[in-house]
Design a protein around this motif. Structure first.
Motif, mmCIF file in Angstrom:
data_model
loop_
_atom_site.group_PDB
_atom_site.id
_atom_site.type_symbol
_atom_site.label_atom_id
_atom_site.label_comp_id
_atom_site.label_asym_id
_atom_site.label_seq_id
_atom_site.Cartn_x
_atom_site.Cartn_y
_atom_site.Cartn_z
ATOM 1 N N TYR A 33 0.807 -1.217 0.000
ATOM 2 C CA TYR A 33 0.000 0.000 0.000
ATOM 3 C C TYR A 33 0.845 1.274 0.000
ATOM 4 O O TYR A 33 0.312 2.371 0.160
ATOM 5 N N ASP A 34 2.164 1.146 -0.173
ATOM 6 C CA ASP A 34 3.056 2.311 -0.043
ATOM 7 C C ASP A 34 2.781 3.381 -1.093
ATOM 8 O O ASP A 34 2.927 4.574 -0.812
ATOM 9 N N HIS A 35 2.445 2.980 -2.309
ATOM 10 C CA HIS A 35 2.288 3.933 -3.400
ATOM 11 C C HIS A 35 0.818 4.227 -3.700
ATOM 12 O O HIS A 35 0.471 4.638 -4.803
ATOM 13 N N GLN A 36 -0.020 4.014 -2.727
ATOM 14 C CA GLN A 36 -1.449 4.247 -2.902
ATOM 15 C C GLN A 36 -1.769 5.716 -2.679
ATOM 16 O O GLN A 36 -1.160 6.385 -1.838
ATOM 17 N N ALA A 37 -2.721 6.236 -3.439
ATOM 18 C CA ALA A 37 -3.111 7.642 -3.304
ATOM 19 C C ALA A 37 -3.662 7.912 -1.909
ATOM 20 O O ALA A 37 -4.337 7.062 -1.308
ATOM 21 N N GLU A 38 -3.382 9.078 -1.403
ATOM 22 C CA GLU A 38 -3.815 9.440 -0.055
ATOM 23 C C GLU A 38 -5.339 9.503 0.022
ATOM 24 O O GLU A 38 -6.001 10.040 -0.871
ATOM 25 N N THR A 40 -7.372 6.939 -0.118
ATOM 26 C CA THR A 40 -8.024 5.795 -0.754
ATOM 27 C C THR A 40 -7.821 4.536 0.071
ATOM 28 O O THR A 40 -6.854 4.418 0.830
ATOM 29 N N LEU A 41 -8.729 3.604 -0.102
ATOM 30 C CA LEU A 41 -8.682 2.327 0.614
ATOM 31 C C LEU A 41 -8.848 1.192 -0.380
ATOM 32 O O LEU A 41 -9.618 1.313 -1.341
ATOM 33 N N ARG A 42 -8.160 0.108 -0.127
ATOM 34 C CA ARG A 42 -8.316 -1.112 -0.935
ATOM 35 C C ARG A 42 -8.865 -2.193 -0.021
ATOM 36 O O ARG A 42 -8.199 -2.658 0.902
ATOM 37 N N GLU A 61 -11.932 6.970 1.716
ATOM 38 C CA GLU A 61 -12.236 6.855 3.143
ATOM 39 C C GLU A 61 -13.338 7.811 3.577
ATOM 40 O O GLU A 61 -13.931 7.635 4.647
ATOM 41 N N ASN A 62 -13.666 8.825 2.746
ATOM 42 C CA ASN A 62 -14.726 9.768 3.086
ATOM 43 C C ASN A 62 -16.064 9.383 2.465
ATOM 44 O O ASN A 62 -17.034 10.142 2.580
ATOM 45 N N MET A 63 -16.111 8.221 1.802
ATOM 46 C CA MET A 63 -17.385 7.750 1.261
ATOM 47 C C MET A 63 -18.307 7.363 2.397
ATOM 48 O O MET A 63 -17.911 6.709 3.362
ATOM 49 N N THR A 64 -19.561 7.777 2.274
ATOM 50 C CA THR A 64 -20.549 7.373 3.273
ATOM 51 C C THR A 64 -20.983 5.938 3.010
ATOM 52 O O THR A 64 -20.778 5.403 1.909
ATOM 53 N N VAL A 65 -21.581 5.343 4.006
ATOM 54 C CA VAL A 65 -22.069 3.968 3.847
ATOM 55 C C VAL A 65 -23.102 3.898 2.735
ATOM 56 O O VAL A 65 -23.158 2.928 1.973
ATOM 57 N N GLY A 66 -23.907 4.962 2.587
ATOM 58 C CA GLY A 66 -24.901 4.982 1.522
ATOM 59 C C GLY A 66 -24.259 4.952 0.149
ATOM 60 O O GLY A 66 -24.711 4.233 -0.749
#
Length: 287
Positions: A33-38, A40-42, A61-66
């Motif tokens: 995950y070192d080169h992942q955009a700030e 973001t989550l995988r 990471e700021n996506m809502t559950v909806g």
């Protein structure tokens, strides 16, 4: 003789080879995950009605559950209203993401975690293998009458080819009849002078037969049941033949030492002459 007991053998986790394999496979886990955009989550995603598992689906990471439910609808086919999302954070640490207005960051989501979709729709299309079990798919079957009406089917093409072949055969037969010829006649083999053949291949005469330069003595000259033409039967010095002097019908045509010491060959493959038995202990120079 007593051997090692299974309980004395190392387990997979104790085996040095398996530990080395595990270390090789997981060598890049610490830096994946070192080169992942700030931001973001995988994450991995599983579904209650599906066997498949989706790896490394990218979320913010700021996506809502909806919004997460809207995205997962395109993967599992379950509408957001029938989704219950559970975040598996490792081991037995699983939480229910109940509030659709909360973000993934709020629930402590990190790379490598798993979102599990629970489909609450009792009539879901994915229930009971609806999206994965191909045996449930009704197969289309075309009846022969409908198939015969198609112009581009394999059956239609074969029928046209057979019709063209029949026309060509009829034309060839008609042309041959006009020339006074008859189709289908097989050219007969020329008559063989058996008396001369017997002189050329005398019984007990030494010979060499091809292929293989096999040596032996002539034991029979004439026709063999089930075989076309005239053959020479040879009693071989070594078991390099295909029979013991018998033809395909089991009839004995000549005597020989035993199985594989006899063979039948066309006259053009047999040479009569001074061919003594080979000495297995002689050098190649002596031949």
């Amino acid at each position: 003789m007593a051997g090692p007991r299974s309980e004395d053998m190392p387990t997979i986790h104790q085996s040095p080879e398996m530990c080395e394999l595990r270390d090789w496979v997981a060598a890049g886990d610490g830096s994946r995950y070192d080169h992942q955009a700030e931001g973001t989550l995988r994450l991995d995603v599983t579904h209650s009605n599906l066997l498949q598992r989706w790896h490394d689906i990218i979320f913010d990471e700021n996506m809502t559950v909806g919004r997460v439910k809207e995205k997962l609808y395109r993967h599992g086919g379950t509408p957001g209203a029938h989704q219950e999302l559970f975040l598996k954070r490792g081991g037995s640490d699983t939480i229910y993401m109940m509030d659709e207005d909360k973000t993934l960051r709020y629930y402590g989501t990190r790379n490598g975690m798993e979102i599990h979709i629970k489909d609450t729709d009792p009539h879901s299309i994915s229930l009971h293998g609806g999206l994965e079990d191909v045996s449930q798919v009704e197969k289309y079957v075309m009846d022969d009458e409908a198939y015969d009406k198609l112009d581009n089917s394999v059956r239609a093409i074969k029928k046209r080819e057979q019709a063209r072949a029949a026309v060509k055969a009829a034309e060839a037969k008609r042309e041959a009849a006009e020339r006074g010829e008859e189709l289908g006649t097989v050219e007969e083999e020329p008559e063989v002078d058996m008396e001369q053949l017997a002189k050329d291949f005398p019984t007990d005469g030494r010979c060499e037969v091809q292929p293989g330069g096999r040596r032996g003595a002539i034991g029979y000259v004439g026709k063999v049941t089930g075989m076309k033409g005239v053959f020479i039967g040879i009693r071989l010095d070594e078991p390099m033949g295909m029979n013991d002097g018998c033809g395909l019908d089991g009839k004995k045509y000549f005597e020989c030492q035993g199985a594989k010491y006899g063979c039948f060959s066309k006259p053009e493959n047999v040479v009569v002459g001074d061919y003594p038995e080979r000495d297995p202990f002689a050098s190649d120079d002596e031949f």
